[in-house]
Write a protein that holds these residues in place. Structure first.
Motif, mmCIF file in Angstrom:
data_model
loop_
_atom_site.group_PDB
_atom_site.id
_atom_site.type_symbol
_atom_site.label_atom_id
_atom_site.label_comp_id
_atom_site.label_asym_id
_atom_site.label_seq_id
_atom_site.Cartn_x
_atom_site.Cartn_y
_atom_site.Cartn_z
ATOM 1 N N ARG A 135 0.977 -1.076 0.030
ATOM 2 C CA ARG A 135 -0.016 0.012 -0.037
ATOM 3 C C ARG A 135 0.828 1.152 -0.054
ATOM 4 N NH1 ARG A 135 -5.254 1.325 3.648
ATOM 5 N NH2 ARG A 135 -5.732 3.336 2.878
ATOM 6 N N GLN A 178 3.749 1.551 -1.244
ATOM 7 C CA GLN A 178 4.387 1.544 -2.715
ATOM 8 C C GLN A 178 3.366 1.945 -3.624
ATOM 9 O OE1 GLN A 178 6.443 -2.010 -3.713
ATOM 10 N NE2 GLN A 178 7.498 -1.326 -5.636
ATOM 11 N N TYR A 179 2.238 1.305 -3.809
ATOM 12 C CA TYR A 179 1.261 1.477 -4.859
ATOM 13 C C TYR A 179 0.101 2.465 -4.608
ATOM 14 C CZ TYR A 179 4.023 -2.297 -6.924
ATOM 15 O OH TYR A 179 4.949 -2.954 -7.221
ATOM 16 N N ARG A 216 -5.006 1.990 -4.241
ATOM 17 C CA ARG A 216 -5.358 1.051 -5.198
ATOM 18 C C ARG A 216 -4.443 -0.011 -5.399
ATOM 19 N NH1 ARG A 216 -9.667 2.129 -8.305
ATOM 20 N NH2 ARG A 216 -8.811 1.144 -10.048
ATOM 21 N N TRP A 217 -3.605 -0.536 -4.412
ATOM 22 C CA TRP A 217 -2.457 -1.442 -4.517
ATOM 23 C C TRP A 217 -2.956 -2.816 -5.025
ATOM 24 C CZ3 TRP A 217 -2.754 -5.874 -1.563
ATOM 25 C CH2 TRP A 217 -3.378 -5.665 -0.494
ATOM 26 N N ARG A 218 -4.528 -3.037 -4.609
ATOM 27 C CA ARG A 218 -4.849 -4.283 -5.147
ATOM 28 C C ARG A 218 -5.102 -4.455 -6.689
ATOM 29 N NH1 ARG A 218 -7.700 -2.994 -0.662
ATOM 30 N NH2 ARG A 218 -7.626 -4.581 1.093
ATOM 31 N N PHE A 219 -4.764 -3.414 -7.472
ATOM 32 C CA PHE A 219 -4.939 -3.345 -8.800
ATOM 33 C C PHE A 219 -3.802 -3.026 -9.441
ATOM 34 C CE2 PHE A 219 -9.009 -2.001 -6.910
ATOM 35 C CZ PHE A 219 -10.068 -2.880 -7.389
ATOM 36 N N LYS A 220 -2.801 -2.143 -8.608
ATOM 37 C CA LYS A 220 -1.411 -1.963 -9.227
ATOM 38 C C LYS A 220 -0.482 -2.789 -9.002
ATOM 39 C CE LYS A 220 -2.743 3.007 -9.434
ATOM 40 N NZ LYS A 220 -2.406 4.290 -8.711
ATOM 41 N N ALA A 221 -0.542 -3.506 -7.954
ATOM 42 C CA ALA A 221 0.319 -4.460 -7.440
ATOM 43 C C ALA A 221 0.610 -5.593 -8.491
ATOM 44 C CB ALA A 221 0.309 -5.060 -6.027
ATOM 45 N N ARG A 255 0.660 -9.474 -9.931
ATOM 46 C CA ARG A 255 -0.196 -10.357 -9.648
ATOM 47 C C ARG A 255 0.576 -11.709 -8.666
ATOM 48 N NH1 ARG A 255 -4.850 -12.315 -11.914
ATOM 49 N NH2 ARG A 255 -4.823 -10.704 -13.507
ATOM 50 N N ARG A 302 0.291 -10.492 -5.333
ATOM 51 C CA ARG A 302 -1.041 -10.313 -4.708
ATOM 52 C C ARG A 302 -1.333 -11.907 -4.251
ATOM 53 N NH1 ARG A 302 -4.662 -7.930 -8.584
ATOM 54 N NH2 ARG A 302 -3.082 -8.175 -10.180
#
Length: 319
Positions: free
Chosen positions: A195, A197-198, A201-206, A208, A211
């Motif tokens: 979170r 770092q990204y 919206r880290w769940r979409f930018k990190a 795969r 995640r």
């Protein structure tokens, strides 16, 4: 602050002492005696009730039910011992005991008689369940297949996160509760790093992969997938190939070093109006921009040219 982790061998419960073993044996014998008494009283009550209900052989009803209870209990223990446990087998003695209790309650005429007849068969199930639990825990501790339970206090204080912890333990077969807590701490730190770092919206930018690892709770992606540290530039490459290091630049740009004659010419021009007393090595070095050794040589040469003091010599030189 350093934390120490214990292995399953270090967390193993110490063996029973001789007095404790003796007490356990006495308790087991007493439990078996109480269970036999409960089955005997159940046999008489259920036989009498079966005769009133019109059974041709009334003794077969209590014998069939009461003998099936210890048989399924022993079968459950053997399956646990062979690492082939079946979840539904352990419930068979419970169901049969409930049936026996209901038949005993129905056989009684008063409330006290029904309560007494219904309580005696329950003792066998209680003692057998205690024995099965001890046996299963011992076997599970040796084989490593028994999953430790999450503390009730954690369920009470943090039900949502505890459910997630229990879910990951169940999905990924994490049998140790302490190990699951360590992985949960790493997962929380990795989640905070993603979170940071990204952004939100880290769940979409990190990536795969990170995640997925975070969802599994197996490893902390921030710790396991950091880029390797840069190689030391001072060390040559292992194969000897690659570009060679460039030599460092000299002071004063890329011009070649000046000779003593050039330094002497510059010193003559700079010190043309200086008095002989002002001809010192430090002042010449600052004005001309040379080393300390060249500054001494220039000082001696300039004084000799002006007919001043004779050049200085170091101590110990020949006169």
């Amino acid at each position: 602050m350093t934390t120490t982790t214990t292995t399953p061998e270090e967390r193993r419960v110490p063996p029973l002492t001789r007095p404790e073993t003796g007490l356990a044996g006495i308790a087991a014998l007493a439990a078996a005696g109480v269970g036999v008494l409960g089955l005997a009283s159940s046999f008489e009550a259920v036989s009498a009730a079966a005769e009133r209900w019109g059974f041709g052989t009334p003794w077969m009803l209590p014998v069939g039910i009461d003998i099936a209870i210890p048989v399924f209990t022993v079968a459950n223990l053997l399956l646990i011992r062979m690492d082939m446990a079946l979840a539904w087998v352990r419930f068979v003695p419970w169901i049969l005991t409930l049936i026996t209790c209901w038949l005993n309650v129905a056989a009684g005429h008063t409330l006290s008689a029904r309560l007494a007849h219904g309580t005696m068969p329950l003792l066998w199930v209680v003692f057998s369940e205690i024995g099965a639990h001890i046996y299963a825990v011992r076997i599970g501790a040796v084989t490593g297949r028994r999953m430790e339970k999450v503390r009730f206090s954690r369920w009470l204080l943090a039900p949502r996160s505890t459910f997630g912890l229990w879910r990951r333990m169940t999905l990924w077969e994490i049998t140790s509760y302490s190990e699951a807590l360590v992985r949960e701490k790493k997962r929380q730190l990795a989640r905070a790093a993603l979170r940071e770092q990204y952004g939100r919206r880290w769940r979409f930018k990190a990536p795969r992969r990170e995640r997925v690892l975070l969802r599994m709770g197996d490893l902390a992606p921030a710790a396991d997938h950091n880029p390797p540290p840069p190689a030391d530039e001072t060390k040559p490459p292992a194969g000897g190939g690659g570009p060679k290091p460039r030599p460092g630049r000299r002071k004063g740009g890329s011009k070649p070093p000046r000779s003593f004659e050039d330094l002497l010419t510059a010193a003559r021009e700079i010190t043309a109006e200086w008095k002989p007393v002002e001809l010192t090595a430090d002042r010449i070095r600052t004005a001309v921009g040379c080393s300390q050794a060249n500054a001494r040589k220039l000082r001696d040469t300039l004084k000799a040219e002006r007919g001043g003091e004779p050049p200085l010599h170091a101590l110990g030189d020949a006169a």
